[in-house]
Write a protein that holds these residues in place. Structure first.
Motif, PDB file in Angstrom:
ATOM      1  N   LYS A 226       0.810  -1.228   0.000  1.00 57.06           N
ATOM      2  CA  LYS A 226       0.000   0.000   0.000  1.00 57.06           C
ATOM      3  C   LYS A 226       0.842   1.276   0.000  1.00 57.06           C
ATOM      4  O   LYS A 226       0.462   2.273  -0.617  1.00 57.06           O
ATOM      5  CB  LYS A 226      -0.938   0.007   1.217  1.00 57.06           C
ATOM      6  CG  LYS A 226      -1.829  -1.223   1.358  1.00 57.06           C
ATOM      7  CD  LYS A 226      -2.769  -1.370   0.176  1.00 57.06           C
ATOM      8  CE  LYS A 226      -3.665  -2.605   0.368  1.00 57.06           C
ATOM      9  NZ  LYS A 226      -4.524  -2.844  -0.826  1.00 57.06           N
ATOM     10  N   GLU A 227       1.956   1.260   0.723  1.00 54.10           N
ATOM     11  CA  GLU A 227       2.765   2.471   0.859  1.00 54.10           C
ATOM     12  C   GLU A 227       4.258   2.147   0.677  1.00 54.10           C
ATOM     13  O   GLU A 227       5.060   2.287   1.609  1.00 54.10           O
ATOM     14  CB  GLU A 227       2.519   3.128   2.225  1.00 54.10           C
ATOM     15  CG  GLU A 227       1.069   3.542   2.453  1.00 54.10           C
ATOM     16  CD  GLU A 227       0.881   4.353   3.724  1.00 54.10           C
ATOM     17  OE1 GLU A 227       1.710   5.251   3.980  1.00 54.10           O
ATOM     18  OE2 GLU A 227      -0.092   4.058   4.451  1.00 54.10           O
ATOM     19  N   PRO A 228       4.643   1.709  -0.514  1.00 55.48           N
ATOM     20  CA  PRO A 228       6.042   1.308  -0.732  1.00 55.48           C
ATOM     21  C   PRO A 228       7.042   2.446  -0.508  1.00 55.48           C
ATOM     22  O   PRO A 228       8.156   2.211  -0.045  1.00 55.48           O
ATOM     23  CB  PRO A 228       6.055   0.841  -2.192  1.00 55.48           C
ATOM     24  CG  PRO A 228       4.860   1.486  -2.825  1.00 55.48           C
ATOM     25  CD  PRO A 228       3.833   1.564  -1.741  1.00 55.48           C
ATOM     26  N   HIS A 229       6.640   3.682  -0.827  1.00 48.15           N
ATOM     27  CA  HIS A 229       7.568   4.800  -0.659  1.00 48.15           C
ATOM     28  C   HIS A 229       7.872   5.064   0.818  1.00 48.15           C
ATOM     29  O   HIS A 229       8.996   5.451   1.164  1.00 48.15           O
ATOM     30  CB  HIS A 229       6.999   6.063  -1.311  1.00 48.15           C
ATOM     31  CG  HIS A 229       6.810   5.932  -2.792  1.00 48.15           C
ATOM     32  ND1 HIS A 229       7.868   5.675  -3.640  1.00 48.15           N
ATOM     33  CD2 HIS A 229       5.698   5.993  -3.571  1.00 48.15           C
ATOM     34  CE1 HIS A 229       7.422   5.598  -4.891  1.00 48.15           C
ATOM     35  NE2 HIS A 229       6.103   5.780  -4.865  1.00 48.15           N
ATOM     36  N   LEU A 230       6.899   4.838   1.672  1.00 51.26           N
ATOM     37  CA  LEU A 230       7.128   5.003   3.099  1.00 51.26           C
ATOM     38  C   LEU A 230       8.142   3.974   3.590  1.00 51.26           C
ATOM     39  O   LEU A 230       9.056   4.305   4.366  1.00 51.26           O
ATOM     40  CB  LEU A 230       5.805   4.866   3.873  1.00 51.26           C
ATOM     41  CG  LEU A 230       5.918   4.864   5.403  1.00 51.26           C
ATOM     42  CD1 LEU A 230       6.573   6.149   5.910  1.00 51.26           C
ATOM     43  CD2 LEU A 230       4.539   4.662   6.048  1.00 51.26           C
ATOM     44  N   VAL A 231       7.997   2.731   3.148  1.00 48.03           N
ATOM     45  CA  VAL A 231       8.950   1.682   3.539  1.00 48.03           C
ATOM     46  C   VAL A 231      10.350   2.056   3.069  1.00 48.03           C
ATOM     47  O   VAL A 231      11.333   1.950   3.816  1.00 48.03           O
ATOM     48  CB  VAL A 231       8.519   0.315   2.962  1.00 48.03           C
ATOM     49  CG1 VAL A 231       9.586  -0.742   3.260  1.00 48.03           C
ATOM     50  CG2 VAL A 231       7.178  -0.120   3.537  1.00 48.03           C
ATOM     51  N   ASP A 232      10.461   2.512   1.819  1.00 49.25           N
ATOM     52  CA  ASP A 232      11.768   2.913   1.294  1.00 49.25           C
ATOM     53  C   ASP A 232      12.383   4.031   2.133  1.00 49.25           C
ATOM     54  O   ASP A 232      13.577   4.009   2.444  1.00 49.25           O
ATOM     55  CB  ASP A 232      11.640   3.390  -0.157  1.00 49.25           C
ATOM     56  CG  ASP A 232      11.392   2.242  -1.124  1.00 49.25           C
ATOM     57  OD1 ASP A 232      11.617   1.088  -0.714  1.00 49.25           O
ATOM     58  OD2 ASP A 232      10.988   2.499  -2.265  1.00 49.25           O
ATOM     59  N   ASP A 233      11.570   5.017   2.486  1.00 51.52           N
ATOM     60  CA  ASP A 233      12.084   6.143   3.265  1.00 51.52           C
ATOM     61  C   ASP A 233      12.580   5.688   4.636  1.00 51.52           C
ATOM     62  O   ASP A 233      13.619   6.158   5.121  1.00 51.52           O
ATOM     63  CB  ASP A 233      10.988   7.200   3.447  1.00 51.52           C
ATOM     64  CG  ASP A 233      10.655   7.942   2.159  1.00 51.52           C
ATOM     65  OD1 ASP A 233      11.484   7.849   1.229  1.00 51.52           O
ATOM     66  OD2 ASP A 233       9.588   8.553   2.092  1.00 51.52           O
ATOM     67  N   LEU A 234      11.837   4.772   5.253  1.00 52.96           N
ATOM     68  CA  LEU A 234      12.222   4.325   6.591  1.00 52.96           C
ATOM     69  C   LEU A 234      13.489   3.478   6.586  1.00 52.96           C
ATOM     70  O   LEU A 234      14.323   3.609   7.480  1.00 52.96           O
ATOM     71  CB  LEU A 234      11.077   3.547   7.239  1.00 52.96           C
ATOM     72  CG  LEU A 234       9.843   4.390   7.635  1.00 52.96           C
ATOM     73  CD1 LEU A 234       8.738   3.491   8.164  1.00 52.96           C
ATOM     74  CD2 LEU A 234      10.224   5.436   8.686  1.00 52.96           C
ATOM     75  N   VAL A 235      13.640   2.609   5.555  1.00 48.26           N
ATOM     76  CA  VAL A 235      14.822   1.730   5.554  1.00 48.26           C
ATOM     77  C   VAL A 235      16.079   2.450   5.113  1.00 48.26           C
ATOM     78  O   VAL A 235      17.199   2.008   5.383  1.00 48.26           O
ATOM     79  CB  VAL A 235      14.600   0.494   4.651  1.00 48.26           C
ATOM     80  CG1 VAL A 235      13.482  -0.359   5.172  1.00 48.26           C
ATOM     81  CG2 VAL A 235      14.373   0.911   3.207  1.00 48.26           C
ATOM     82  N   SER A 236      15.929   3.591   4.437  1.00 49.38           N
ATOM     83  CA  SER A 236      17.118   4.293   3.957  1.00 49.38           C
ATOM     84  C   SER A 236      17.361   5.623   4.669  1.00 49.38           C
ATOM     85  O   SER A 236      18.367   6.284   4.433  1.00 49.38           O
ATOM     86  CB  SER A 236      16.997   4.564   2.455  1.00 49.38           C
ATOM     87  OG  SER A 236      15.849   5.360   2.184  1.00 49.38           O
ATOM     88  N   GLY A 237      16.432   6.006   5.566  1.00 52.91           N
ATOM     89  CA  GLY A 237      16.551   7.301   6.226  1.00 52.91           C
ATOM     90  C   GLY A 237      17.491   7.287   7.403  1.00 52.91           C
ATOM     91  O   GLY A 237      18.009   6.242   7.816  1.00 52.91           O
ATOM     92  N   PRO A 238      17.722   8.458   7.996  1.00 50.71           N
ATOM     93  CA  PRO A 238      18.666   8.568   9.115  1.00 50.71           C
ATOM     94  C   PRO A 238      18.222   7.827  10.362  1.00 50.71           C
ATOM     95  O   PRO A 238      19.008   7.544  11.242  1.00 50.71           O
ATOM     96  CB  PRO A 238      18.717  10.079   9.375  1.00 50.71           C
ATOM     97  CG  PRO A 238      17.426  10.624   8.809  1.00 50.71           C
ATOM     98  CD  PRO A 238      17.097   9.751   7.645  1.00 50.71           C
TER      99      PRO A 238
END
Length: 363
Positions: free
Chosen positions: A347-359
């Motif tokens: 449903k929210e792939p961009h959120l997952v990407d942001d969380l796994v690659s964010g600070p």
């Protein structure tokens, strides 16, 4: 030839001699200077009908052209293991203009079938099927599919093929995958069922068994698929004869981290769905917007109760919906959190990407 998605090999010969292609193992006997172009072509079912039921392909079909006619002989690699009674089972099909002529070899060695040639066109090994199937030299080829950021499993494609199928042809057909070098030689019987075994035990192999097919193209589909947790940097693969229950390809260590990747993959690659949810609790509560869609998915699988679903439904805003839903995730344990993670990726792939690659990702 990228337009036609096939390999075309070009060989420039400076003088007379025997020259072996390192990619296809073909040997050309040259009388002098010349240029040879060659490529594999598909075995036409109509050609096989002309050969009769007792003949079948025993190697790839090669279209060979030499521009100044300086080629005089050809050695075609085979994969047969001969016994005394079947030493003469191999011949060569010479295809010209849709017609097939059968050429008897000058000589057959443990590795090659040798012929003299005058007219160039299409040549391929054929085998007289007079005896029951017997073992042939085969190869086990392992490829690693591309790894995506949100992927929890590595996928290995395992091919069982005759020894004289060129690796370059298979690699070209699966160019998006990474070939994993390993000792591939084994002895298999066409038409026999084999089972691929994988350690660690949590890995999944499909199908459970498969028949070894005497396949010489044009399509080289994987015989088995292996699903391995991304945290496992290596697996052990072996092949069993499913009828006799014996190993025909003893266990090999296969690395699932390719040389093109970092020595240590990013931490998120090793996280299970449940661990991801636990590590990002605060951010998930604040940022997930598709709470009801995820709750629908969990309810459909019986992972949250109707009462909990209704409570999530009437609660506002989204952050409070997530706080209510989190009670169900905590009480449901790792399996419910893993399913929540799967639905969140959908449903929210961009959120997952942001969380796994964010600070704020785990270090």
């Amino acid at each position: 030839d990228k337009d036609k998605h096939k390999n075309v090999y070009r060989f420039v010969c400076p003088y007379a001699g025997h020259f072996c292609c390192s990619l296809t193992s073909l040997v050309f006997v040259m009388e002098g200077e010349g240029e040879v172009l060659y490529n594999t072509v598909s075995w036409d079912s109509h050609l096989l009908e002309h050969l009769g039921r007792v003949m079948q392909p025993a190697g790839p079909l090669y279209d060979i052209n030499c521009f100044n006619g300086s080629i005089s002989g050809l050695h075609l690699p085979h994969c047969e293991i001969f016994s005394e009674e079947d030493m003469d089972c191999l011949a060569v099909a010479h295809v010209t203009g849709g017609n097939v002529a059968i050429m008897n070899p000058l000589k057959v060695t443990e590795a090659y079938v040798m012929i003299d040639i005058k007219d160039l066109s299409i040549f391929g090994l054929i085998k007289r099927m007079i005896f029951p199937p017997s073992p042939v030299i085969a190869q086990v080829l392992v490829f690693l599919r591309p790894i995506t950021v949100r992927q929890e499993e590595n996928i290995l494609d395992v091919h069982l093929l005759p020894w004289n199928v060129p690796l370059s042809e298979v690699k070209d057909q699966h160019a998006e995958n990474t070939h994993i070098n390993t000792s591939s030689k084994c002895f298999l019987i066409p038409g026999t069922q084999y089972r691929l075994c994988c350690q660690p035990k949590g890995s999944t192999v499909q199908p459970a068994t498969e028949e070894f097919d005497f396949n010489f193209g044009p399509n080289y589909h994987p015989t088995f698929e292996v699903f391995v947790n991304v945290r496992n940097k290596e697996v052990k693969l072996s092949l069993m004869d499913n009828t006799e229950g014996r190993e025909v390809w003893v266990p090999r260590r296969v690395l699932t981290v390719t040389s093109g990747q970092d020595e240590e993959l990013p931490v998120h690659r090793w996280l299970t769905g449940s661990e991801f949810v636990n590590n990002h609790r605060r951010h998930l509560i604040q940022k997930v917007t598709s709470v009801m869609e995820i709750a629908d998915g969990l309810r459909a699988k019986g992972m949250i109760t109707t009462e909990m679903y209704n409570e999530v439904h009437v609660t506002e805003p989204c952050q409070n919906k997530m706080r209510v839903l989190w009670k169900a995730l905590d009480s449901g344990g790792a399996s419910v959190k893993a399913e929540f993670y799967r639905l969140l990726k959908e449903k929210e792939p961009h959120l997952v990407d942001d969380l796994v690659s964010g600070p704020n990702s785990p270090q």
